[in-house]
Design a protein around this motif. Structure first.
Motif, PDB file in Angstrom:
ATOM      1  N   TYR A 191       0.870  -1.065   0.031  1.00  0.00           N
ATOM      2  CA  TYR A 191      -0.054   0.086  -0.253  1.00  0.00           C
ATOM      3  C   TYR A 191       0.825   1.268   0.007  1.00  0.00           C
ATOM      4  CZ  TYR A 191       1.449  -0.044   4.815  1.00  0.00           C
ATOM      5  OH  TYR A 191       2.196   0.012   5.948  1.00  0.00           O
ATOM      6  N   GLY A 192       0.368   2.288  -0.396  1.00  0.00           N
ATOM      7  CA  GLY A 192       1.318   3.625  -0.312  1.00  0.00           C
ATOM      8  C   GLY A 192       0.862   4.725  -1.318  1.00  0.00           C
ATOM      9  N   HIS A 193       1.932   5.365  -1.515  1.00  0.00           N
ATOM     10  CA  HIS A 193       1.644   6.568  -2.545  1.00  0.00           C
ATOM     11  C   HIS A 193       2.530   6.588  -3.521  1.00  0.00           C
ATOM     12  CE1 HIS A 193      -1.700   8.192   0.166  1.00  0.00           C
ATOM     13  NE2 HIS A 193      -0.755   7.763   1.025  1.00  0.00           N
ATOM     14  N   SER A 194       2.286   6.736  -4.803  1.00  0.00           N
ATOM     15  CA  SER A 194       3.200   7.052  -6.046  1.00  0.00           C
ATOM     16  C   SER A 194       4.181   8.208  -5.593  1.00  0.00           C
ATOM     17  CB  SER A 194       2.445   7.518  -7.208  1.00  0.00           C
ATOM     18  OG  SER A 194       1.337   6.499  -7.334  1.00  0.00           O
ATOM     19  N   GLY A 195       5.480   7.633  -6.072  1.00  0.00           N
ATOM     20  CA  GLY A 195       6.539   8.834  -5.922  1.00  0.00           C
ATOM     21  C   GLY A 195       7.250   9.009  -4.386  1.00  0.00           C
ATOM     22  N   GLN A 196       6.631   8.090  -3.539  1.00  0.00           N
ATOM     23  CA  GLN A 196       7.157   8.043  -2.300  1.00  0.00           C
ATOM     24  C   GLN A 196       7.911   6.849  -1.844  1.00  0.00           C
ATOM     25  OE1 GLN A 196       4.315   8.834   0.884  1.00  0.00           O
ATOM     26  NE2 GLN A 196       3.791  10.811   0.133  1.00  0.00           N
ATOM     27  N   GLY A 197       8.704   6.810  -0.723  1.00  0.00           N
ATOM     28  CA  GLY A 197       9.780   5.624  -0.599  1.00  0.00           C
ATOM     29  C   GLY A 197      11.027   5.463  -1.297  1.00  0.00           C
ATOM     30  N   MET A 198      11.660   4.472  -1.152  1.00  0.00           N
ATOM     31  CA  MET A 198      13.096   4.565  -1.901  1.00  0.00           C
ATOM     32  C   MET A 198      13.055   4.334  -3.127  1.00  0.00           C
ATOM     33  SD  MET A 198      15.563   1.258  -1.270  1.00  0.00           S
ATOM     34  CE  MET A 198      15.804   1.542   0.412  1.00  0.00           C
ATOM     35  N   LYS A 199      14.028   4.933  -3.665  1.00  0.00           N
ATOM     36  CA  LYS A 199      13.992   4.976  -5.502  1.00  0.00           C
ATOM     37  C   LYS A 199      14.580   3.702  -5.775  1.00  0.00           C
ATOM     38  CE  LYS A 199      14.912   8.759  -7.773  1.00  0.00           C
ATOM     39  NZ  LYS A 199      15.628   9.718  -8.821  1.00  0.00           N
ATOM     40  N   LEU A 200      13.871   2.920  -6.950  1.00  0.00           N
ATOM     41  CA  LEU A 200      14.596   1.434  -7.404  1.00  0.00           C
ATOM     42  C   LEU A 200      15.798   1.989  -8.168  1.00  0.00           C
ATOM     43  CD1 LEU A 200      11.194   0.037  -8.326  1.00  0.00           C
ATOM     44  CD2 LEU A 200      12.385   0.173  -6.080  1.00  0.00           C
ATOM     45  N   GLN A 201      16.622   0.865  -7.800  1.00  0.00           N
ATOM     46  CA  GLN A 201      18.164   0.872  -8.733  1.00  0.00           C
ATOM     47  C   GLN A 201      18.461  -0.684  -9.269  1.00  0.00           C
ATOM     48  OE1 GLN A 201      21.523   2.095  -6.540  1.00  0.00           O
ATOM     49  NE2 GLN A 201      20.375   2.914  -5.177  1.00  0.00           N
ATOM     50  N   ALA A 202      18.854  -0.665 -10.526  1.00  0.00           N
ATOM     51  CA  ALA A 202      19.436  -1.596 -11.231  1.00  0.00           C
ATOM     52  C   ALA A 202      19.957  -2.683  -9.970  1.00  0.00           C
ATOM     53  CB  ALA A 202      19.852  -1.611 -12.321  1.00  0.00           C
ATOM     54  N   GLY A 203      19.973  -3.898  -9.896  1.00  0.00           N
ATOM     55  CA  GLY A 203      20.507  -4.806  -9.135  1.00  0.00           C
ATOM     56  C   GLY A 203      19.893  -4.977  -7.519  1.00  0.00           C
ATOM     57  N   MET A 204      18.609  -4.353  -7.513  1.00  0.00           N
ATOM     58  CA  MET A 204      18.010  -4.661  -6.162  1.00  0.00           C
ATOM     59  C   MET A 204      17.228  -6.058  -6.660  1.00  0.00           C
ATOM     60  SD  MET A 204      16.370  -0.987  -5.057  1.00  0.00           S
ATOM     61  CE  MET A 204      17.222   0.347  -4.448  1.00  0.00           C
ATOM     62  N   ILE A 205      17.087  -6.630  -5.709  1.00  0.00           N
ATOM     63  CA  ILE A 205      16.121  -8.104  -5.808  1.00  0.00           C
ATOM     64  C   ILE A 205      15.260  -8.027  -4.379  1.00  0.00           C
ATOM     65  CG2 ILE A 205      15.876 -10.450  -5.711  1.00  0.00           C
ATOM     66  CD1 ILE A 205      18.503 -10.626  -7.201  1.00  0.00           C
ATOM     67  N   PHE A 206      14.036  -8.125  -4.793  1.00  0.00           N
ATOM     68  CA  PHE A 206      12.925  -8.096  -3.773  1.00  0.00           C
ATOM     69  C   PHE A 206      11.931  -8.832  -3.930  1.00  0.00           C
ATOM     70  CE2 PHE A 206      12.772  -3.729  -5.677  1.00  0.00           C
ATOM     71  CZ  PHE A 206      11.383  -3.958  -6.354  1.00  0.00           C
ATOM     72  N   THR A 207      10.834  -9.347  -2.948  1.00  0.00           N
ATOM     73  CA  THR A 207       9.614  -9.874  -3.433  1.00  0.00           C
ATOM     74  C   THR A 207       8.625  -8.910  -3.339  1.00  0.00           C
ATOM     75  OG1 THR A 207       9.193 -10.325  -1.056  1.00  0.00           O
ATOM     76  CG2 THR A 207      10.711 -11.842  -1.928  1.00  0.00           C
ATOM     77  N   ILE A 208       7.511  -9.334  -4.064  1.00  0.00           N
ATOM     78  CA  ILE A 208       6.360  -8.552  -4.047  1.00  0.00           C
ATOM     79  C   ILE A 208       5.188  -9.842  -3.537  1.00  0.00           C
ATOM     80  CG2 ILE A 208       4.439  -7.432  -5.282  1.00  0.00           C
ATOM     81  CD1 ILE A 208       6.993  -6.115  -7.031  1.00  0.00           C
ATOM     82  N   GLU A 209       4.370  -9.558  -2.594  1.00  0.00           N
ATOM     83  CA  GLU A 209       3.827 -10.466  -2.276  1.00  0.00           C
ATOM     84  C   GLU A 209       2.504 -10.269  -1.405  1.00  0.00           C
ATOM     85  OE1 GLU A 209       5.507 -12.772   1.146  1.00  0.00           O
ATOM     86  OE2 GLU A 209       7.268 -11.483   0.853  1.00  0.00           O
ATOM     87  N   PRO A 210       1.607  -9.571  -2.074  1.00  0.00           N
ATOM     88  CA  PRO A 210       0.290  -8.831  -1.602  1.00  0.00           C
ATOM     89  C   PRO A 210      -0.518 -10.026  -0.876  1.00  0.00           C
ATOM     90  CG  PRO A 210       0.187  -9.061  -3.655  1.00  0.00           C
ATOM     91  CD  PRO A 210       1.482  -9.202  -3.542  1.00  0.00           C
ATOM     92  N   MET A 211      -0.990  -9.678   0.507  1.00  0.00           N
ATOM     93  CA  MET A 211      -2.015 -10.466   1.157  1.00  0.00           C
ATOM     94  C   MET A 211      -3.318  -9.367   1.083  1.00  0.00           C
ATOM     95  SD  MET A 211       0.727 -11.092   3.830  1.00  0.00           S
ATOM     96  CE  MET A 211       1.775 -10.153   3.030  1.00  0.00           C
ATOM     97  N   ILE A 212      -4.249 -10.003   0.418  1.00  0.00           N
ATOM     98  CA  ILE A 212      -5.529  -9.046   0.207  1.00  0.00           C
ATOM     99  C   ILE A 212      -6.627  -9.840   0.765  1.00  0.00           C
ATOM    100  CG2 ILE A 212      -7.122  -8.383  -1.554  1.00  0.00           C
ATOM    101  CD1 ILE A 212      -4.064  -7.168  -1.478  1.00  0.00           C
ATOM    102  N   ASN A 213      -7.467  -9.303   1.739  1.00  0.00           N
ATOM    103  CA  ASN A 213      -8.433  -9.756   2.502  1.00  0.00           C
ATOM    104  C   ASN A 213      -9.930  -9.414   1.566  1.00  0.00           C
ATOM    105  OD1 ASN A 213      -6.765 -10.614   4.269  1.00  0.00           O
ATOM    106  ND2 ASN A 213      -7.371  -9.059   5.710  1.00  0.00           N
ATOM    107  N   ALA A 214     -10.947 -10.597   1.623  1.00  0.00           N
ATOM    108  CA  ALA A 214     -12.295 -10.060   1.152  1.00  0.00           C
ATOM    109  C   ALA A 214     -13.105  -9.243   2.063  1.00  0.00           C
ATOM    110  CB  ALA A 214     -12.845 -11.449   0.915  1.00  0.00           C
ATOM    111  N   GLY A 215     -12.594  -9.292   3.442  1.00  0.00           N
ATOM    112  CA  GLY A 215     -13.297  -8.272   4.374  1.00  0.00           C
ATOM    113  C   GLY A 215     -12.370  -7.187   4.704  1.00  0.00           C
ATOM    114  N   LYS A 216     -12.497  -7.055   6.243  1.00  0.00           N
ATOM    115  CA  LYS A 216     -11.408  -5.949   6.613  1.00  0.00           C
ATOM    116  C   LYS A 216     -10.023  -6.332   6.704  1.00  0.00           C
ATOM    117  CE  LYS A 216     -14.997  -3.528   9.038  1.00  0.00           C
ATOM    118  NZ  LYS A 216     -16.101  -3.950   9.907  1.00  0.00           N
ATOM    119  N   LYS A 217      -9.289  -5.358   6.576  1.00  0.00           N
ATOM    120  CA  LYS A 217      -7.596  -5.572   6.798  1.00  0.00           C
ATOM    121  C   LYS A 217      -7.161  -6.239   8.029  1.00  0.00           C
ATOM    122  CE  LYS A 217      -6.295  -0.913   8.107  1.00  0.00           C
ATOM    123  NZ  LYS A 217      -7.442  -0.479   8.605  1.00  0.00           N
ATOM    124  N   ASP A 218      -7.906  -6.089   9.190  1.00  0.00           N
ATOM    125  CA  ASP A 218      -7.367  -6.404  10.325  1.00  0.00           C
ATOM    126  C   ASP A 218      -7.125  -7.889  10.415  1.00  0.00           C
ATOM    127  OD1 ASP A 218      -8.404  -3.787  12.148  1.00  0.00           O
ATOM    128  OD2 ASP A 218      -9.583  -4.228  10.497  1.00  0.00           O
TER     129      ASP A 218
END
Ligand code: MF3
Ligand code: CO
Ligand code: CO
Length: 263
Positions: A191-218
């Motif tokens: 979650y978050g906002h476009s243009g915020q947080g760390m800038k991506l650089q070639a050679g970084m490796i990370f996972t993207i692994e969203p957990m999405i709920n049908a109901g509330k986020k809690d």
């Protein structure tokens, strides 16, 4: 302090191998994910395949981050209202269930981390829609990966798609840098906002692994200290890839012959 490792060509070669092997465990287990199987049988089969066929190490087994007891199994199996880190056990999978199987292998010192959703028989309309929107959300995040873009661009793309469809994004768990270390910087929020947080650089490796709920986020943590469930007992889905930032865009490292097509 945040220390993001930039991977060199040798690291990247080894991460491709580890990523492919992790994905191949999911290919291998797919025909066994059928009604009446227990999650501990799925764990047993994956463990044997990793250790005896691939000569990989199951990274979850005895994994003990600060404040956690050692994880007792080789994979995670998160069923229905379980969000993540479900511990395989005597639970029998039945028609209509959905399950996330999350595999992390270590090969030659490097980690590959990927998960997929599985349907047991015919899913409900809601379960299918949640699973598909979560898959699309992961891919919309992946497509934001290129040098000069920001981590916030990934989170924003995922959150926007999930919420537009009436679902919610789990906040307490995130994607992560990965390499010789299982979980390293940066934290990749879904979650978050476009243009915020760390800038991506070639050679970084990370996972993207969203957990999405049908109901509330809690969330709620079960008394086993690992299994995370939705507080409102609604269904939850997750997909995960390990992704390299290339000179011009991205490369998904957790690919094999059975990898579902990109969205
Ligand atoms: N594979 C999970 C992830 O995507 C982590 C599992 S840690 C365990 O980061 F100990 F629960 F296995
Ligand atoms: Co994982
Ligand atoms: Co992960």
């Amino acid at each position: 302090a945040m220390t993001v490792t930039i991977k060199n060509n040798e690291d990247i070669k080894k991460m491709r191998v580890a990523g492919k092997l992790a994905s191949e465990v999911l290919d291998y287990i797919t025909p066994f994910v059928v009604p009446n199987v227990t999650t501990e049988e799925i764990d047993r089969l994956c463990h044997i395949f990793m250790v005896n066929v691939q000569d990989t190490i199951p990274a979850p087994l005895n994994y003990a981050p600060p404040g956690h007891s050692p994880y007792p199994k080789s994979i995670c199996t998160s069923v229905n209202n379980q969000i993540c880190h479900g511990i395989p056990g005597s639970k029998v999978l039945k028609k209509g269930d959905i399950v996330n199987i999350d595999i992390t292998v270590i090969k030659d010192g490097y980690h590959g981390d990927t998960s997929r959703m599985f349907y047991l028989g015919e899913p409900s309309i809601q379960a299918k829609r949640l699973t598909e929107i979560t898959y699309e959300s992961m891919w919309l995040g992946i497509k934001q990966v290129k040098p000069g873009n920001f981590l916030g661009d990934i989170g924003f793309a995922i959150q926007t798609h999930a919420e537009k469809n009436g679902f919610s994004v789990v906040r307490e768990f995130c994607g992560h840098g990965i390499g010789k270390v299982f979980h390293e910087d940066p934290q990749v929020l879904h979650y978050g906002h476009s243009g915020q947080g760390m800038k991506l650089q070639a050679g970084m490796i990370f996972t993207i692994e969203p957990m999405i709920n049908a109901g509330k986020k809690d969330i709620k943590m079960l008394s086993d200290g690992w299994t995370v469930v939705t507080k409102d007992r609604s269904l939850s889905a997750q997909w995960e890839h390990t992704v390299l930032v290339t000179e011009s865009s991205y490369e998904v490292l957790t690919v094999s012959s059975g990898t579902p097509k990109p969205f």
